[in-house]
Motif scaffolding. Structure first.
Motif, PDB file in Angstrom:
ATOM      1  N   GLU A  68       0.850  -1.193   0.000  1.00 19.40           N
ATOM      2  CA  GLU A  68       0.000   0.000   0.000  1.00 19.40           C
ATOM      3  C   GLU A  68       0.883   1.239   0.000  1.00 19.40           C
ATOM      4  OE1 GLU A  68      -3.519   0.514   1.996  1.00 19.40           O
ATOM      5  OE2 GLU A  68      -4.059  -1.599   1.990  1.00 19.40           O
ATOM      6  N   CYS A  69       0.408   2.295  -0.606  1.00 21.13           N
ATOM      7  CA  CYS A  69       1.119   3.575  -0.564  1.00 21.13           C
ATOM      8  C   CYS A  69       0.918   4.201   0.807  1.00 21.13           C
ATOM      9  CB  CYS A  69       0.569   4.527  -1.624  1.00 21.13           C
ATOM     10  SG  CYS A  69       1.030   4.122  -3.306  1.00 21.13           S
ATOM     11  N   SER A  70       1.914   4.939   1.250  1.00 22.54           N
ATOM     12  CA  SER A  70       1.796   5.680   2.510  1.00 22.54           C
ATOM     13  C   SER A  70       0.964   6.943   2.274  1.00 22.54           C
ATOM     14  CB  SER A  70       3.184   6.067   3.022  1.00 22.54           C
ATOM     15  OG  SER A  70       3.759   7.047   2.172  1.00 22.54           O
ATOM     16  N   ALA A  71       0.514   7.539   3.352  1.00 22.78           N
ATOM     17  CA  ALA A  71      -0.223   8.802   3.246  1.00 22.78           C
ATOM     18  C   ALA A  71       0.653   9.872   2.596  1.00 22.78           C
ATOM     19  CB  ALA A  71      -0.697   9.261   4.624  1.00 22.78           C
ATOM     20  N   GLN A  72       1.929   9.898   2.935  1.00 23.69           N
ATOM     21  CA  GLN A  72       2.863  10.863   2.337  1.00 23.69           C
ATOM     22  C   GLN A  72       2.935  10.659   0.825  1.00 23.69           C
ATOM     23  OE1 GLN A  72       5.354  13.088   4.156  1.00 23.69           O
ATOM     24  NE2 GLN A  72       5.348  14.016   2.135  1.00 23.69           N
ATOM     25  N   GLU A  73       3.057   9.409   0.382  1.00 23.99           N
ATOM     26  CA  GLU A  73       3.139   9.123  -1.055  1.00 23.99           C
ATOM     27  C   GLU A  73       1.860   9.540  -1.769  1.00 23.99           C
ATOM     28  OE1 GLU A  73       6.085   5.253  -1.272  1.00 23.99           O
ATOM     29  OE2 GLU A  73       4.047   4.964  -0.490  1.00 23.99           O
ATOM     30  N   LYS A  74       0.723   9.284  -1.163  1.00 27.56           N
ATOM     31  CA  LYS A  74      -0.556   9.674  -1.771  1.00 27.56           C
ATOM     32  C   LYS A  74      -0.643  11.194  -1.899  1.00 27.56           C
ATOM     33  CE  LYS A  74      -2.960   5.695   0.196  1.00 27.56           C
ATOM     34  NZ  LYS A  74      -3.973   5.289   1.189  1.00 27.56           N
ATOM     35  N   GLY A  75      -0.265  11.895  -0.847  1.00 26.96           N
ATOM     36  CA  GLY A  75      -0.286  13.356  -0.885  1.00 26.96           C
ATOM     37  C   GLY A  75       0.673  13.914  -1.919  1.00 26.96           C
ATOM     38  N   ASP A  76       1.881  13.345  -1.981  1.00 28.84           N
ATOM     39  CA  ASP A  76       2.866  13.776  -2.982  1.00 28.84           C
ATOM     40  C   ASP A  76       2.331  13.545  -4.394  1.00 28.84           C
ATOM     41  OD1 ASP A  76       4.657  14.366  -0.911  1.00 28.84           O
ATOM     42  OD2 ASP A  76       5.829  12.522  -1.189  1.00 28.84           O
ATOM     43  N   PHE A  77       1.723  12.395  -4.600  1.00 26.81           N
ATOM     44  CA  PHE A  77       1.192  12.012  -5.907  1.00 26.81           C
ATOM     45  C   PHE A  77       0.125  13.010  -6.375  1.00 26.81           C
ATOM     46  CE2 PHE A  77      -1.384   9.262  -8.721  1.00 26.81           C
ATOM     47  CZ  PHE A  77      -0.402   8.669  -9.491  1.00 26.81           C
ATOM     48  N   ILE A  78      -0.808  13.328  -5.482  1.00 26.09           N
ATOM     49  CA  ILE A  78      -1.866  14.285  -5.834  1.00 26.09           C
ATOM     50  C   ILE A  78      -1.285  15.681  -6.007  1.00 26.09           C
ATOM     51  CG2 ILE A  78      -4.036  15.345  -5.106  1.00 26.09           C
ATOM     52  CD1 ILE A  78      -4.705  12.684  -3.688  1.00 26.09           C
ATOM     53  N   ALA A  79      -0.286  16.044  -5.209  1.00 25.18           N
ATOM     54  CA  ALA A  79       0.359  17.355  -5.358  1.00 25.18           C
ATOM     55  C   ALA A  79       0.949  17.490  -6.756  1.00 25.18           C
ATOM     56  CB  ALA A  79       1.447  17.539  -4.298  1.00 25.18           C
ATOM     57  N   TRP A  80       1.602  16.441  -7.227  1.00 22.28           N
ATOM     58  CA  TRP A  80       2.186  16.494  -8.575  1.00 22.28           C
ATOM     59  C   TRP A  80       1.105  16.538  -9.647  1.00 22.28           C
ATOM     60  CZ3 TRP A  80       2.469  12.336 -12.315  1.00 22.28           C
ATOM     61  CH2 TRP A  80       3.144  12.731 -13.485  1.00 22.28           C
ATOM     62  N   LEU A  81       0.115  15.668  -9.523  1.00 23.10           N
ATOM     63  CA  LEU A  81      -0.941  15.637 -10.555  1.00 23.10           C
ATOM     64  C   LEU A  81      -1.754  16.936 -10.582  1.00 23.10           C
ATOM     65  CD1 LEU A  81      -2.169  11.967 -10.235  1.00 23.10           C
ATOM     66  CD2 LEU A  81      -0.973  13.015 -12.173  1.00 23.10           C
ATOM     67  N   SER A  82      -1.844  17.598  -9.460  1.00 23.06           N
ATOM     68  CA  SER A  82      -2.580  18.875  -9.414  1.00 23.06           C
ATOM     69  C   SER A  82      -1.878  19.947 -10.228  1.00 23.06           C
ATOM     70  CB  SER A  82      -2.748  19.342  -7.965  1.00 23.06           C
ATOM     71  OG  SER A  82      -3.576  18.441  -7.276  1.00 23.06           O
ATOM     72  N   GLN A  83      -0.576  19.787 -10.444  1.00 22.50           N
ATOM     73  CA  GLN A  83       0.193  20.752 -11.242  1.00 22.50           C
ATOM     74  C   GLN A  83       0.285  20.358 -12.709  1.00 22.50           C
ATOM     75  OE1 GLN A  83       4.062  21.027  -9.453  1.00 22.50           O
ATOM     76  NE2 GLN A  83       3.270  21.862  -7.544  1.00 22.50           N
ATOM     77  N   ALA A  84       0.003  19.104 -13.014  1.00 25.40           N
ATOM     78  CA  ALA A  84       0.170  18.594 -14.388  1.00 25.40           C
ATOM     79  C   ALA A  84      -0.836  19.251 -15.325  1.00 25.40           C
ATOM     80  CB  ALA A  84       0.023  17.083 -14.408  1.00 25.40           C
ATOM     81  N   ARG A  85      -0.359  19.647 -16.472  1.00 26.28           N
ATOM     82  CA  ARG A  85      -1.221  20.289 -17.487  1.00 26.28           C
ATOM     83  C   ARG A  85      -1.178  19.526 -18.770  1.00 26.28           C
ATOM     84  NH1 ARG A  85      -3.698  22.409 -13.918  1.00 26.28           N
ATOM     85  NH2 ARG A  85      -2.905  24.158 -12.799  1.00 26.28           N
TER      86      ARG A  85
END
Length: 136
Positions: free
Chosen positions: A119-136
């Motif tokens: 399973e992904c950690s909470a930190q990894e999930k947050g990092d993942f969404i942080a990156w995707l939120s910037q993706a254009r």
């Protein structure tokens, strides 16, 4: 006459309440940051990008990564291993992404197990969404 107005008003209030509770990438990042014990500013888009692109040994010995199915550009549609279309991951290209916490958890659980064998950690999930939120 009053009953229909009352029921109609309650329905509108119920919809407004549901809309106010809608999840968003920002609210999910805040939840994951809290679970990880870090401020939202401690989430890292660069770690999220690394998680997305890094290849890991799969169950069958073949290298797998998130980008393997979702494409190198998360703003584009991808394909599952059986050829089914996967809508873009980036919220800029797919506004429905990260708007339902239960769905987000379901897919993190499934895909982290497939790619990372855990399973992904909470930190990894947050990092993942942080990156995707910037993706254009």
């Amino acid at each position: 006459m009053i009953k229909p107005l009352l029921y109609g008003g309650l329905a509108v209030l119920g919809m407004a309440s549901a809309m106010a509770k809608a999840d968003s990438p920002a609210s999910l990042m805040a939840q994951y940051a809290q679970q990880a014990g870090v401020p939202v500013s401690g989430l890292s888009a660069s770690r999220g990008a690394t998680l997305y692109r890094t290849e890991h040994p799969g169950r069958d010995g073949q290298a797998v990564s998130c980008a393997g199915c979702h494409t190198a550009n998360p703003a584009q549609a991808g394909r599952s291993r059986v050829g089914k279309r996967i809508e873009p991951l980036a919220p800029a290209a797919n506004p429905q992404r990260f708007t339902d916490a239960a769905k987000v958890e379901k897919w993190f659980r499934r895909n982290c197990q497939d790619v990372l064998q855990r399973e992904c950690s909470a930190q990894e999930k947050g990092d993942f969404i942080a990156w995707l939120s910037q993706a254009r």
